[in-house]
Design a protein around this motif. Structure first.
Motif, mmCIF file in Angstrom:
data_model
loop_
_atom_site.group_PDB
_atom_site.id
_atom_site.type_symbol
_atom_site.label_atom_id
_atom_site.label_comp_id
_atom_site.label_asym_id
_atom_site.label_seq_id
_atom_site.Cartn_x
_atom_site.Cartn_y
_atom_site.Cartn_z
ATOM 1 N N GLU A 57 -15.424 50.273 86.374
ATOM 2 C CA GLU A 57 -16.103 48.903 86.239
ATOM 3 C C GLU A 57 -17.145 48.906 85.264
ATOM 4 O O GLU A 57 -17.074 48.073 83.984
ATOM 5 N N LEU A 58 -18.187 50.043 85.374
ATOM 6 C CA LEU A 58 -19.214 50.019 84.306
ATOM 7 C C LEU A 58 -18.597 50.529 83.165
ATOM 8 O O LEU A 58 -19.379 50.090 82.099
ATOM 9 N N VAL A 59 -17.863 51.462 82.912
ATOM 10 C CA VAL A 59 -17.397 51.884 81.782
ATOM 11 C C VAL A 59 -16.621 50.551 80.876
ATOM 12 O O VAL A 59 -16.958 50.493 79.681
ATOM 13 N N SER A 60 -15.816 49.985 81.710
ATOM 14 C CA SER A 60 -15.176 48.961 80.772
ATOM 15 C C SER A 60 -16.361 47.871 80.532
ATOM 16 O O SER A 60 -16.098 47.317 79.519
ATOM 17 N N PHE A 61 -17.135 47.428 81.251
ATOM 18 C CA PHE A 61 -18.334 46.825 80.759
ATOM 19 C C PHE A 61 -19.046 46.913 79.701
ATOM 20 O O PHE A 61 -19.137 46.234 78.575
ATOM 21 N N ILE A 62 -19.420 48.231 79.702
ATOM 22 C CA ILE A 62 -20.245 48.920 78.492
ATOM 23 C C ILE A 62 -19.404 48.933 77.189
ATOM 24 O O ILE A 62 -19.800 48.718 76.219
ATOM 25 N N LYS A 97 -6.748 56.991 82.751
ATOM 26 C CA LYS A 97 -6.314 55.701 81.713
ATOM 27 C C LYS A 97 -7.382 54.878 81.543
ATOM 28 O O LYS A 97 -7.225 54.254 80.249
ATOM 29 N N THR A 98 -8.411 54.525 82.574
ATOM 30 C CA THR A 98 -9.513 53.627 82.041
ATOM 31 C C THR A 98 -10.188 54.244 80.985
ATOM 32 O O THR A 98 -10.575 53.550 79.897
ATOM 33 N N LEU A 99 -10.557 55.722 81.065
ATOM 34 C CA LEU A 99 -11.265 56.047 79.841
ATOM 35 C C LEU A 99 -10.745 56.196 78.475
ATOM 36 O O LEU A 99 -11.093 55.705 77.492
ATOM 37 N N VAL A 100 -9.426 56.520 78.507
ATOM 38 C CA VAL A 100 -8.690 56.475 77.297
ATOM 39 C C VAL A 100 -8.555 54.996 76.724
ATOM 40 O O VAL A 100 -8.736 54.901 75.472
ATOM 41 N N GLN A 101 -8.239 54.227 77.677
ATOM 42 C CA GLN A 101 -8.012 52.638 76.960
ATOM 43 C C GLN A 101 -9.515 52.321 76.611
ATOM 44 O O GLN A 101 -9.470 51.543 75.441
ATOM 45 N N ASN A 102 -10.471 52.654 77.204
ATOM 46 C CA ASN A 102 -11.916 52.245 76.579
ATOM 47 C C ASN A 102 -12.352 53.098 75.345
ATOM 48 O O ASN A 102 -13.016 52.346 74.468
ATOM 49 N N LEU A 103 -11.888 54.170 75.027
ATOM 50 C CA LEU A 103 -12.191 54.831 73.921
ATOM 51 C C LEU A 103 -11.000 54.223 72.721
ATOM 52 O O LEU A 103 -11.580 53.873 71.734
ATOM 53 N N VAL A 104 -10.117 53.786 73.128
ATOM 54 C CA VAL A 104 -9.301 52.807 71.928
ATOM 55 C C VAL A 104 -9.986 51.520 71.864
ATOM 56 O O VAL A 104 -9.776 51.293 70.725
ATOM 57 N N MET A 105 -10.456 51.079 72.871
ATOM 58 C CA MET A 105 -11.269 49.852 72.378
ATOM 59 C C MET A 105 -12.224 49.776 71.699
ATOM 60 O O MET A 105 -12.792 49.113 70.659
#
Length: 741
Positions: A57-62, A97-105
């Motif tokens: 959740e913190l990674v997605s927020f940042i 999956k969350t880390l890859v998606q946030n890198l793409v974001m």
């Protein structure tokens, strides 16, 4: 203020929304969350399972608010990339999956560049075991490169990506070639399993092929990457690379278009009729139908690259020699299918670039036998490797071997036809490989009763009537060849060439055509009145400067009066000059760069001239010239590869009826059943709710009585003992009692 901080700390989506509206006012709250993320990250590196949900959740927020605070979050992308690359094996699938998606974001928000994103994604492709994540990474890589090259070529990104792909292919090049013949031998335990299995190289080849197929990369660099993959020690990498050059259709599974064929149009209409009628239903249906129609159109439209991959090979001679060295060194390790793939690629490279790898002909001789598996493909590879610069001394033993193995009375007619067709294709490219005595024996097969053998022998006879009628007997040469020999026409020996080319044949027709167009434009501009003088000069400025010759001012005429304009030379006089001097040399090639459109126009003009010559009383020579020009035009329209490469049908020749495979037989059976439902049986599955056949008990009722009396069951009852009969009776009574309770 304290209450607001506690509320925002527990509600990250609300804080994210407020930060995007006013980043400066909520900087303190963001820094608090950033420090919290930093401490959680250090704990997460030690124990990834602890507080994993909160960390995601913190990674997605940042990631959502990183563009609002670029200075504070400058190290955030490197944190995600390091976690993925160094701790990939210990992360849970959801965290990956969350880390890859946030890198793409972050890339979509322009926080990081494409090169930084691709450096993190490329190493993950061979390591991930999730098909969903792998498809997402692959689609992201391809779409990012496509978007970067959409309007103009992004050379910086392309060079960086191609360097990474080169590195992925080269990583396992020093390993031992295992081969695919028999049981695979393990190359020994290594620390890097992916390099041992060639996964890195395989993904590099797949991505390069996809970018080439989509027309994003069309230069020599991707061809060099796949050419390097042809010598990789892992067989699946070699096979994928070779299929790229051969253009095989069975490699379509490498495409990233993994979705289905598209929506079913009939199902969409049916769903619209059944479902509840809403206001936007018709618009939604029409949108889906348009998407399906567009997808079907794009699927049927072929995407051809600018140049064939074989023409863009760097140093094709060295490439061909390395291919043959690979083939001969590991002959015992490669299966026959893989060896035929290498033969086909080697032969196409030799034929396309007119290379000489003479050892290939001594190697392929051992496979020239009618009982050899896949012999039509081997014969195709042999014929494609021959060209007019191949020494006849190297081909004469091959032709003799073909005649000895395939053309004799001890084999079937299909074998004889394949042998003569193979010899014809070899001799079409190098006529001096044939011996005169052998040619006479092969031509005699034109009297055979089999249609395929007769057609093959006549084709060989017609070939030598055109290229070297002196090798035929007098009665076999034909009228035209005999007349040509009587006039002294002889074919040039091997190694000799005709006189140097002075001009392009028919180029004066194109020059006169362009000159006529220029004069028509000039006369049209001069016929306007003085009121349109400015418009005439404007048209002359836009078109006239392009077509003026650069040799001087001889052809440029400037006139200020009507008298001078009337004294100008007229086009009919120029046409008379052309007719009076047909052997003049055109200078158009020295003053203009001829484009493919110019050559197409030149071919059309030559066809018109040949047609006019036939109408004015031209003989058979003019007709043959017209047929040749029309065939060349058809070959140019069909594509460059149609006339260059041959197929197995050219070797096998016409057959009465080819043997149908399983799919064709099933299709024929289903086609014969159409419209015959009323003649079928009404028993079994046709009159039941659930599809099923009749039971064995139902079938036994219709058996003849004599079959029943002689069956084992009836005879066993007659021979049964008293004890067996009592047991059966007792069992029958017990079953009857149970059925009533």
């Amino acid at each position: 203020m304290g209450g607001r901080g506690v509320l925002l700390t527990s509600n990250l989506p609300q804080l994210q929304n407020l930060i995007k509206r006013d980043p400066a006012a909520y900087k303190e709250e963001f820094l608090q969350q950033w420090n919290h993320y930093d401490s959680i990250r250090q704990i997460f590196q030690i124990n990834p399972n602890e507080q994993a949900q909160h960390f995601r959740e913190l990674v997605s927020f940042i990631s959502q608010v990183a563009q609002c605070y670029p200075k504070e979050t400058k190290d955030f992308p490197s944190h995600l990339s390091t976690l993925l690359l160094e701790n990939y094996g210990t992360l849970t699938p959801d965290t990956r999956k969350t880390l890859v998606q946030n890198l793409v974001m972050l890339r979509n928000k322009d926080v990081i560049t494409s090169i930084e994103l691709l450096k993190s994604l490329f190493p993950l492709l061979p390591r991930t075991t999730s098909s969903t994540l792998r498809a997402f990474i692959r689609k992201t890589i391809l779409s990012d490169i496509r978007t970067a090259n959409l309007r103009s070529k992004n050379h910086k990104l392309n060079r960086a990506v191609q360097a990474m792909l080169f590195t992925m292919v080269e990583r396992g090049m020093d390993a031992e070639v295992v081969g695919d013949k028999g049981k695979l031998r393990s190359a020994g335990p290594t620390s890097d399993k992916t390099a041992n299995n060639g996964e890195d190289a395989m993904w590099a080849v797949i991505l390069t092929k996809e970018l080439w197929r989509k027309g994003i990369w069309t230069d020599a660099k991707p061809v060099s990457i796949v050419a390097l993959g042809c010598f990789h020690p892992v067989m699946k990498v070699q096979s994928a690379s070779i299929h790229f050059f051969l253009g095989s259709d069975d490699e379509k599974e490498d495409s990233d278009d993994e979705e289905d064929e598209g929506p079913d149009v009939r199902a969409l209409h049916h769903r619209r009729e059944v479902n509840k009628k809403r206001r936007g239903g018709d618009k939604k249906l029409q949108k889906q139908l348009n998407a399906a129609k567009k997808k079907k159109y794009n699927k049927n439209t072929p995407t051809t690259p600018n140049f064939p991959a074989l023409q863009l090979l760097n140093d094709p001679q060295t490439f061909a020699e390395k291919l043959y060295d690979n083939l001969s060194r590991f002959d015992k390790r490669f299966s026959l299918e893989h060896k035929i793939l290498i033969m086909q690629l080697l032969s196409r490279v030799m034929g396309a670039h007119k290379l000489c790898v003479l050892s290939f002909y001594t190697y392929i001789v051992k496979y020239l036998a009618y009982h050899q598996l896949r012999v039509p493909s081997i014969l195709v590879a042999l014929a494609q490797s021959v060209h007019d610069l191949t020494p006849p001394d190297a081909l004469t033993p091959v032709v003799q071997k073909l005649a000895a193995e395939f053309v004799h009375p001890g084999v079937g007619s299909e074998v004889i036809a394949a042998g003569i067709n193979s010899i014809r294709e070899v001799c079409r490219r190098q006529p001096w490989a044939m011996e005169e005595d052998l040619l006479g024996d092969l031509v005699e097969y034109r009297r055979s009763r089999d249609k395929a053998v007769t057609a093959a022998a006549r084709g060989l006879l017609q070939l030598y009537r055109e290229v070297n009628p002196g090798m035929l007997k007098r009665r076999e040469r034909g009228k035209d060849a005999s007349i040509g020999m009587s006039k002294g026409g002889q074919p040039l020996p091997f190694g000799h060439s005709a006189d140097a080319a002075v001009d392009i044949e028919g180029l004066m027709l194109l020059e006169d055509h362009l000159q006529k167009l220029r004069e028509e434009e000039t006369s049209g501009a001069d016929s306007d009145g003085e009121d349109n003088e400015a418009a005439a000069w404007e048209g002359w400025d836009s078109e006239g400067w392009i077509n003026v010759d650069s040799e001087g001012d001889d052809n440029v005429e400037v006139s200020d009066s009507e008298d001078e304009r009337e004294s100008a030379p007229k086009p009919p006089e120029k046409e008379l000059e052309t007719d009076l001097n047909p052997n003049r040399i055109s200078t158009l090639a020295t003053t203009k760069i001829l484009t493919p459109a110019d050559f197409a126009l030149l071919n059309d003009l030559r066809i018109k001239a040949a047609t006019k010559a036939i109408e004015s009383g031209g003989g058979s020579k003019a007709k043959r010239k017209l047929a040749t020009l029309e065939a060349n035009k058809k070959a140019m329209q069909s594509g460059p590869s149609d006339g260059t490469f041959i197929s197995e049908n050219d070797i096998l020749g016409p057959r009465k009826k080819a043997k149908a495979d399983y799919a064709e037989r099933i299709a024929s059976i289903e086609k014969g059943r159409e419209g015959r439902e009323k003649y079928g049986s009404l028993k079994g599955k046709k009159n039941k709710e659930t599809p099923s056949s009749s039971t064995n008990r139902e079938k036994a009722r219709n058996k003849p009585i004599m079959m029943i009396l002689s069956s084992g069951a009836v005879r066993g009852k007659k021979k049964a003992s008293l004890r067996e009969k009592q047991q059966k009776l007792r069992a029958h009574i017990e079953r009857g009692k149970k059925s009533y309770h």
